[in-house]
Design an enzyme around this catalytic site. Sequence first.
Site, PDB file in Angstrom:
ATOM      1  N   ASN A   6      63.723  33.277  39.221  1.00  0.00           N
ATOM      2  CA  ASN A   6      63.099  32.896  40.490  1.00  0.00           C
ATOM      3  C   ASN A   6      64.114  32.283  41.445  1.00  0.00           C
ATOM      4  O   ASN A   6      65.144  31.773  41.009  1.00  0.00           O
ATOM      5  CB  ASN A   6      61.964  31.901  40.215  1.00  0.00           C
ATOM      6  CG  ASN A   6      60.889  31.914  41.291  1.00  0.00           C
ATOM      7  OD1 ASN A   6      60.773  32.878  42.055  1.00  0.00           O
ATOM      8  ND2 ASN A   6      60.111  30.859  41.355  1.00  0.00           N
ATOM      9  N   LEU A   7      63.786  32.347  42.706  1.00  0.00           N
ATOM     10  CA  LEU A   7      64.668  31.794  43.734  1.00  0.00           C
ATOM     11  C   LEU A   7      64.742  30.268  43.645  1.00  0.00           C
ATOM     12  O   LEU A   7      65.724  29.651  44.031  1.00  0.00           O
ATOM     13  CB  LEU A   7      64.140  32.217  45.115  1.00  0.00           C
ATOM     14  CG  LEU A   7      65.109  32.265  46.284  1.00  0.00           C
ATOM     15  CD1 LEU A   7      66.390  33.032  45.949  1.00  0.00           C
ATOM     16  CD2 LEU A   7      64.425  32.904  47.491  1.00  0.00           C
ATOM     17  N   HIS A  24      46.244  42.510  41.674  1.00  0.00           N
ATOM     18  CA  HIS A  24      45.637  42.165  42.963  1.00  0.00           C
ATOM     19  C   HIS A  24      45.353  43.394  43.817  1.00  0.00           C
ATOM     20  O   HIS A  24      45.187  43.289  45.027  1.00  0.00           O
ATOM     21  CB  HIS A  24      46.540  41.184  43.729  1.00  0.00           C
ATOM     22  CG  HIS A  24      46.566  39.808  43.118  1.00  0.00           C
ATOM     23  ND1 HIS A  24      47.543  38.882  43.386  1.00  0.00           N
ATOM     24  CD2 HIS A  24      45.744  39.220  42.213  1.00  0.00           C
ATOM     25  CE1 HIS A  24      47.303  37.769  42.689  1.00  0.00           C
ATOM     26  NE2 HIS A  24      46.223  37.956  41.962  1.00  0.00           N
ATOM     27  N   CYS A  48      35.739  52.534  48.016  1.00  0.00           N
ATOM     28  CA  CYS A  48      34.428  52.806  48.600  1.00  0.00           C
ATOM     29  C   CYS A  48      33.404  51.870  47.970  1.00  0.00           C
ATOM     30  O   CYS A  48      33.153  51.934  46.767  1.00  0.00           O
ATOM     31  CB  CYS A  48      34.020  54.264  48.381  1.00  0.00           C
ATOM     32  SG  CYS A  48      32.367  54.618  49.016  1.00  0.00           S
ATOM     33  N   TYR A 106      44.928  44.721  57.558  1.00  0.00           N
ATOM     34  CA  TYR A 106      45.348  45.537  56.412  1.00  0.00           C
ATOM     35  C   TYR A 106      45.943  46.875  56.841  1.00  0.00           C
ATOM     36  O   TYR A 106      46.839  47.390  56.176  1.00  0.00           O
ATOM     37  CB  TYR A 106      44.198  45.700  55.407  1.00  0.00           C
ATOM     38  CG  TYR A 106      44.054  44.431  54.603  1.00  0.00           C
ATOM     39  CD1 TYR A 106      44.921  44.176  53.546  1.00  0.00           C
ATOM     40  CD2 TYR A 106      43.127  43.465  54.942  1.00  0.00           C
ATOM     41  CE1 TYR A 106      44.840  42.985  52.842  1.00  0.00           C
ATOM     42  CE2 TYR A 106      43.036  42.279  54.251  1.00  0.00           C
ATOM     43  CZ  TYR A 106      43.905  42.050  53.203  1.00  0.00           C
ATOM     44  OH  TYR A 106      43.840  40.868  52.514  1.00  0.00           O
TER      45      TYR A 106
HETATM   46 ZN   LIG Z   1      32.354  56.816  48.284  1.00  0.00          ZN
END
Ligand SMILES: [Zn+2]
Length: 233
Positions: A201-202, A109, A117, A56
């Site tokens: 869309n493609l 998402h 946290c 990430y």
């Molecule tokens: Zn925190």
Amino acid sequence: MREVRNIVILTGAGASAESGIDTFRAAGGLWEQHRVEDVATPEAFARDPELVLRFYDMRRAAIQEKQPNAAHFALARLDREWDGELLIVTQNVDDLHERAGARRVLHMHGEHLNAWCTYCDVRSRWRGPLIERPACPECGARALRPDVVWFGEMPYRMNEIYAALRQADLFVSIGTSGAVYPAAGFVRDARELGARTLELNLERSQGSAWFDESRIGPAGELVPAWVEEVLGG
Ligand SMILES: [Zn+2]
């Protein structure tokens, strides 16, 4: 056809593809020999947090090098000029809609540029790496994780999304494969509730049959043309 006042737009990977944000499909879904499904789960994070954070951190750094494309700018223009209700629901975790200037955006998402946290439950804007386990700016705990919805986790703000779908006159799906639920089901919900449905869309998506209209091509061309049509018409 009823007059269009309320628009819900769903955007997926195809909206960001022309900005150079890959989805690992080209690489067979692999990152350094790991299946992406194996680094994007709560189980993977529990088993090997370093691996998941490194993945990430790399993605977070990469999106900051990318720029919005014509599709993002067209949707930002629609957001500015459309005086009816509008909600851009995005499956993308980049910030390209916002950087193009769109404001009515919902990240179902999560977002690469947030750290969450798990100790105090506060989300903080975050641009740097998480691998060194920095302290939460809010509570000081070293319990930050990417604020991205992993496989097996519930997408965010579904109540708001369904509320918007119930009010929608027009539902537009842009650059999504139609393969991932619950987003793949939005078109059916919108349609059953009386909205017109359009896909840009493609290629024809898995849910294509549910759309009143499908336009096939790159988002960078189709979206500006459609926005022009909506605002000009
Ligand atoms: Zn925190």
